[in-house]
Each structure stands twice: as C-alpha cells, then as structure tokens.
Design a protein around this motif. Structure first.
Motif, PDB file in Angstrom:
ATOM      1  N   GLN A  91      -7.730  27.950  20.475  1.00 59.93           N
ATOM      2  CA  GLN A  91      -7.958  29.337  20.062  1.00 59.93           C
ATOM      3  C   GLN A  91      -7.580  30.306  21.176  1.00 59.93           C
ATOM      4  O   GLN A  91      -6.850  31.293  20.956  1.00 59.93           O
ATOM      5  N   PHE A  92      -8.082  30.045  22.380  1.00 58.62           N
ATOM      6  CA  PHE A  92      -7.836  30.984  23.469  1.00 58.62           C
ATOM      7  C   PHE A  92      -6.427  30.817  24.045  1.00 58.62           C
ATOM      8  O   PHE A  92      -5.861  31.774  24.583  1.00 58.62           O
ATOM      9  N   GLY A  93      -5.845  29.629  23.914  1.00 59.38           N
ATOM     10  CA  GLY A  93      -4.442  29.479  24.258  1.00 59.38           C
ATOM     11  C   GLY A  93      -3.563  30.312  23.346  1.00 59.38           C
ATOM     12  O   GLY A  93      -2.575  30.914  23.786  1.00 59.38           O
ATOM     13  N   THR A  94      -3.926  30.379  22.071  1.00 66.66           N
ATOM     14  CA  THR A  94      -3.194  31.212  21.123  1.00 66.66           C
ATOM     15  C   THR A  94      -3.334  32.687  21.479  1.00 66.66           C
ATOM     16  O   THR A  94      -2.356  33.457  21.418  1.00 66.66           O
ATOM     17  N   LEU A  95      -4.540  33.102  21.859  1.00 66.77           N
ATOM     18  CA  LEU A  95      -4.740  34.497  22.260  1.00 66.77           C
ATOM     19  C   LEU A  95      -3.904  34.851  23.485  1.00 66.77           C
ATOM     20  O   LEU A  95      -3.327  35.946  23.571  1.00 66.77           O
ATOM     21  N   VAL A  96      -3.829  33.927  24.448  1.00 72.95           N
ATOM     22  CA  VAL A  96      -2.997  34.170  25.624  1.00 72.95           C
ATOM     23  C   VAL A  96      -1.524  34.243  25.229  1.00 72.95           C
ATOM     24  O   VAL A  96      -0.770  35.095  25.730  1.00 72.95           O
ATOM     25  N   ALA A  97      -1.104  33.368  24.301  1.00 72.61           N
ATOM     26  CA  ALA A  97       0.285  33.411  23.836  1.00 72.61           C
ATOM     27  C   ALA A  97       0.603  34.745  23.172  1.00 72.61           C
ATOM     28  O   ALA A  97       1.724  35.248  23.257  1.00 72.61           O
ATOM     29  N   LEU A  98      -0.398  35.330  22.503  1.00 76.86           N
ATOM     30  CA  LEU A  98      -0.195  36.604  21.812  1.00 76.86           C
ATOM     31  C   LEU A  98      -0.268  37.803  22.745  1.00 76.86           C
ATOM     32  O   LEU A  98       0.524  38.742  22.630  1.00 76.86           O
ATOM     33  N   TYR A  99      -1.239  37.784  23.678  1.00 69.95           N
ATOM     34  CA  TYR A  99      -1.545  38.999  24.448  1.00 69.95           C
ATOM     35  C   TYR A  99      -1.394  38.830  25.951  1.00 69.95           C
ATOM     36  O   TYR A  99      -1.729  39.740  26.707  1.00 69.95           O
ATOM     37  N   GLY A 100      -0.887  37.683  26.389  1.00 69.27           N
ATOM     38  CA  GLY A 100      -0.600  37.498  27.800  1.00 69.27           C
ATOM     39  C   GLY A 100      -1.845  37.491  28.673  1.00 69.27           C
ATOM     40  O   GLY A 100      -2.931  37.076  28.250  1.00 69.27           O
ATOM     41  N   ASP A 101      -1.688  38.003  29.866  1.00 64.21           N
ATOM     42  CA  ASP A 101      -2.766  37.937  30.859  1.00 64.21           C
ATOM     43  C   ASP A 101      -3.774  39.071  30.667  1.00 64.21           C
ATOM     44  O   ASP A 101      -4.050  39.857  31.576  1.00 64.21           O
ATOM     45  N   ARG A 102      -4.329  39.165  29.448  1.00 66.63           N
ATOM     46  CA  ARG A 102      -5.391  40.137  29.172  1.00 66.63           C
ATOM     47  C   ARG A 102      -6.626  39.449  28.599  1.00 66.63           C
ATOM     48  O   ARG A 102      -7.587  40.126  28.221  1.00 66.63           O
ATOM     49  N   ILE A 103      -6.623  38.122  28.523  1.00 68.44           N
ATOM     50  CA  ILE A 103      -7.675  37.405  27.807  1.00 68.44           C
ATOM     51  C   ILE A 103      -8.624  36.702  28.775  1.00 68.44           C
ATOM     52  O   ILE A 103      -8.194  36.008  29.705  1.00 68.44           O
ATOM     53  N   ASP A 104      -9.927  36.895  28.547  1.00 70.72           N
ATOM     54  CA  ASP A 104     -10.977  36.218  29.304  1.00 70.72           C
ATOM     55  C   ASP A 104     -11.706  35.248  28.391  1.00 70.72           C
ATOM     56  O   ASP A 104     -11.930  35.531  27.211  1.00 70.72           O
ATOM     57  N   LEU A 105     -12.104  34.114  28.943  1.00 71.08           N
ATOM     58  CA  LEU A 105     -12.917  33.145  28.217  1.00 71.08           C
ATOM     59  C   LEU A 105     -14.202  32.906  28.992  1.00 71.08           C
ATOM     60  O   LEU A 105     -14.204  32.198  29.997  1.00 71.08           O
ATOM     61  N   GLY A 106     -15.283  33.551  28.555  1.00 70.66           N
ATOM     62  CA  GLY A 106     -16.593  33.312  29.134  1.00 70.66           C
ATOM     63  C   GLY A 106     -17.298  32.230  28.339  1.00 70.66           C
ATOM     64  O   GLY A 106     -17.393  32.314  27.115  1.00 70.66           O
ATOM     65  N   LEU A 107     -17.790  31.204  29.023  1.00 69.00           N
ATOM     66  CA  LEU A 107     -18.420  30.059  28.374  1.00 69.00           C
ATOM     67  C   LEU A 107     -19.921  30.045  28.658  1.00 69.00           C
ATOM     68  O   LEU A 107     -20.347  30.169  29.810  1.00 69.00           O
ATOM     69  N   GLY A 108     -20.719  29.868  27.604  1.00 71.05           N
ATOM     70  CA  GLY A 108     -22.160  29.749  27.743  1.00 71.05           C
ATOM     71  C   GLY A 108     -22.643  28.413  27.230  1.00 71.05           C
ATOM     72  O   GLY A 108     -21.980  27.780  26.403  1.00 71.05           O
ATOM     73  N   ARG A 109     -23.811  27.975  27.710  1.00 71.57           N
ATOM     74  CA  ARG A 109     -24.319  26.665  27.299  1.00 71.57           C
ATOM     75  C   ARG A 109     -25.415  26.747  26.249  1.00 71.57           C
ATOM     76  O   ARG A 109     -25.877  25.726  25.749  1.00 71.57           O
ATOM     77  N   ALA A 110     -25.832  27.963  25.877  1.00 75.31           N
ATOM     78  CA  ALA A 110     -26.825  28.107  24.813  1.00 75.31           C
ATOM     79  C   ALA A 110     -26.127  28.024  23.461  1.00 75.31           C
ATOM     80  O   ALA A 110     -24.907  28.178  23.368  1.00 75.31           O
ATOM     81  N   ALA A 111     -26.907  27.799  22.418  1.00 73.28           N
ATOM     82  CA  ALA A 111     -26.317  27.709  21.080  1.00 73.28           C
ATOM     83  C   ALA A 111     -26.078  29.084  20.469  1.00 73.28           C
ATOM     84  O   ALA A 111     -25.218  29.244  19.615  1.00 73.28           O
ATOM     85  N   GLY A 112     -26.853  30.075  20.881  1.00 70.18           N
ATOM     86  CA  GLY A 112     -26.715  31.408  20.300  1.00 70.18           C
ATOM     87  C   GLY A 112     -27.283  31.507  18.902  1.00 70.18           C
ATOM     88  O   GLY A 112     -27.013  32.463  18.183  1.00 70.18           O
ATOM     89  N   THR A 113     -28.092  30.513  18.517  1.00 62.77           N
ATOM     90  CA  THR A 113     -28.685  30.493  17.185  1.00 62.77           C
ATOM     91  C   THR A 113     -29.765  29.423  17.149  1.00 62.77           C
ATOM     92  O   THR A 113     -30.103  28.834  18.186  1.00 62.77           O
TER      93      THR A 113
END
Length: 332
Positions: A91-113
């Motif tokens: 998913q985030f590789g695709t975003l980088v392919a689309l928008y170049g060096d503007r994409i951040d991927l912050g990873l969390g360990r909680a479920a969020g639900t």
C-alpha cells in the motif's frame, strides 16, 4: 522556537453530519496546512468509532496527497497488528510510486479498536501480540529493501511490488516506553502521543528513546516528534468551552458509549458532574488549549521538556472553522 510544526487530523464526524462531510473537512484542513507551510499532515487508523472517519489511512492519504502540493502526508499511524506486513508495504509502496518522497508511514502496535473488530479485520486469525510487533516492523523494513531480510523470513521469499525500493519515511509511534525503547534500539524516528497519553510520562519516553538509540541505515542520530492537542481561542474560558464537545465524546467512549462528536450546544447542555469537570480540567492542563500566547508557551514548554525535534498538533473544536483557526494562528 524553530521546531517544525505538523498537523494530525482525526477526521472527526460531527453529530448531524455525514462521513463525506468529515472527510471533506479533513481535506480542507490539509489544503490549508499545505498552503501555510506545515511540514506534515497525518491521519490515524481507528475502527468501529462513530466519531472518527479514518478507518483506512492509505486511501485517505492518497486523497490528501492528490489534493495538496508540497506537504508530507502520512499515517499517525497504521496499527500494524491489524495487518499483514506485506500488504502495508504494498500500500505505502504504491503511495510512494504515486507521490514520491512526500509519504510517511507511522507504525503503531495498538489495535485502534476492540478485540471483536480486530478479529473481523484479520478474518479471525487472531491479533498479533506485543512480542510480534518488533518482528512485523523488521518485515516491513525488509519488504521496502531498507534492511536485508532475515534468513528464512518472509522478506527473503516474497517481494512487495510496489514496495521494494519505494520506501516512505518510516516512524514508530507510541504512548508508552515500549515503542520508545524499540524505536531507539532499531534506530528509527519516534513520535509520542502526548495528545492522549499526557502527564509526566511524556518526557520520560523521550529520555528512554534517546538512551536506547543505536545508529542505523535509517538514522545516525535520534529524531523525535511530540503530538499535542491544540485549540486557539480569544480567552481561556472560550477555549475550554470550545473543547467540551471532544471532551464529552471521550468521556462517552471511555464509559463504553462511543458516539459522534456532539454539537457545542449539546455539550454545553450536558449535566456535567464534578468528576467529569475534573477530568476535563486535568486533560486540558496537559495540552495546548487557550489563547494563542498560552498555546505557544505550552508548545514551547513541551519541546523544552522532551527535546523533541518536531511538534505535531491535533487541532480541535466543535467544527472545521475552529480547527482552521488554530492551524492558521499557529502558522504565525
């Protein structure tokens, strides 16, 4: 103070509004943050929460990146235990392919639900444990080609396309010392969720991160960011009044009654108990809520106590106009 400012938007769904309006409001704030020169615009992953419309960060990030020109766009964060590391990399590789060096991927360990929703997301295969999270982070880094895959690991047998060679800027997120220590040991940027953790634990998390830091192929020195709730108003009393809808939403969530963000009128009409008022006052005391000068001092104090390299503000208020005012005032 020269610390860069960014925005974390929760895509709030107001009572009486639609999901489409919530997402449109987020895009409006993103365009304004882009125009004003903010560094990043992040959205978070939440599921099954009536008041939050950001259940799919990659989709929302794509829309925001398409609607802006300069600002970095990313996740604050993707809750990695909910997902396959391969799918996140794709998913985030695709975003980088689309928008170049503007994409951040912050990873969390909680479920969020809650566990039931997590089980539905993962099709009943079970949620990852805390012990699995470091391994998942390593897998994501390997899929991007940032680090070599572990021998026999998934990254040695499966290739992420897009993904390999399309790495976003990767951050670890946390609200405790676990992620702070892990981010330091792995040599990754670290963002701390002071906007809901709050309290005296915040400076300690940054100290743990710096003490644990080991240089890596990603960073040669620690780099950190702190998230803080912000609301600028003409007076302290007005700021507290405007903060009541989100405060009431949180109280309802913590009591097992998740709901949309109530209107200001409904929040003012709520029969506030002494305990609820004490909760609001304690929470607001740790955040940046008040006049512009007060908010500025609170942010400066937070930077001084944490030595954070960046600040990401979470603008709040009963409607998008209040969020926009805070973003505009802080851009000064």
């Amino acid at each position: 103070m020269t610390v860069p400012l960014s925005v974390l938007d929760l895509a709030s769904v107001r009572d009486g509004s639609s999901h489409a309006e919530a997402v449109a409001d987020t895009l409006t704030v993103a365009r304004e943050a882009d125009r004003l020169g903010y560094r990043r615009f992040w959205v978070a992953e939440h599921h099954g929460m009536p008041g939050v419309a950001s259940s799919s960060p990659p989709v929302l990030i794509g829309a925001i990146a398409a609607a802006t020109e300069r600002i970095r766009v990313g996740s604050g964060g993707v809750m990695l235990p909910n997902h396959s590391s391969l799918v996140v990399a794709e998913q985030f590789g695709t975003l980088v392919a689309l928008y170049g060096d503007r994409i951040d991927l912050g990873l969390g360990r909680a479920a969020g639900t809650d566990p039931l929703v997590s089980s539905a997301i993962r099709r009943n295969v079970g949620i990852e444990t805390v012990d699995d999270f470091p391994q998942q982070v390593i897998e994501v880094l390997a899929y991007f080609g940032t680090i070599p895959p572990l021998e026999g690991g998934q990254g040695s047998r499966i290739m992420a396309i897009p993904g390999m060679g399309d790495s976003p800027e990767l951050w670890l997120l946390g609200s405790s010392d676990f992620s702070a220590r892990l981010a330091g040991m792995m040599g990754l940027p670290f963002a701390f969720a002071h906007h809901f953790a709050g309290g005296d634990a915040t400076p300690l998390a940054f100290e743990i991160y710096r003490d644990a830091f080991r240089p890596s192929v990603v960073l040669d020195r620690p780099h950190s960011m702190v998230a803080v709730t912000a609301l600028v108003a003409d007076s302290a009393d007005e700021a507290r009044r405007l903060a009541l809808p989100q405060a009431l939403q949180m109280i309802r969530l913590r009591s097992g009654r998740p709901a949309r963000v109530p209107s200001l009128a409904d929040a003012l009409a709520h029969p506030w108990t002494d305990a609820e008022n004490a909760f609001v006052d304690q929470r607001l005391a740790h955040q940046a809520i008040g006049t512009l000068e007060h908010v500025r001092r609170r942010i400066e104090a937070l930077v001084a106590s944490t030595l954070a390299d960046e600040v990401i503000v979470v603008p709040q208020g009963p409607g998008v106009d209040e969020r926009l005012r805070t973003v505009r005032e802080l851009a000064r």
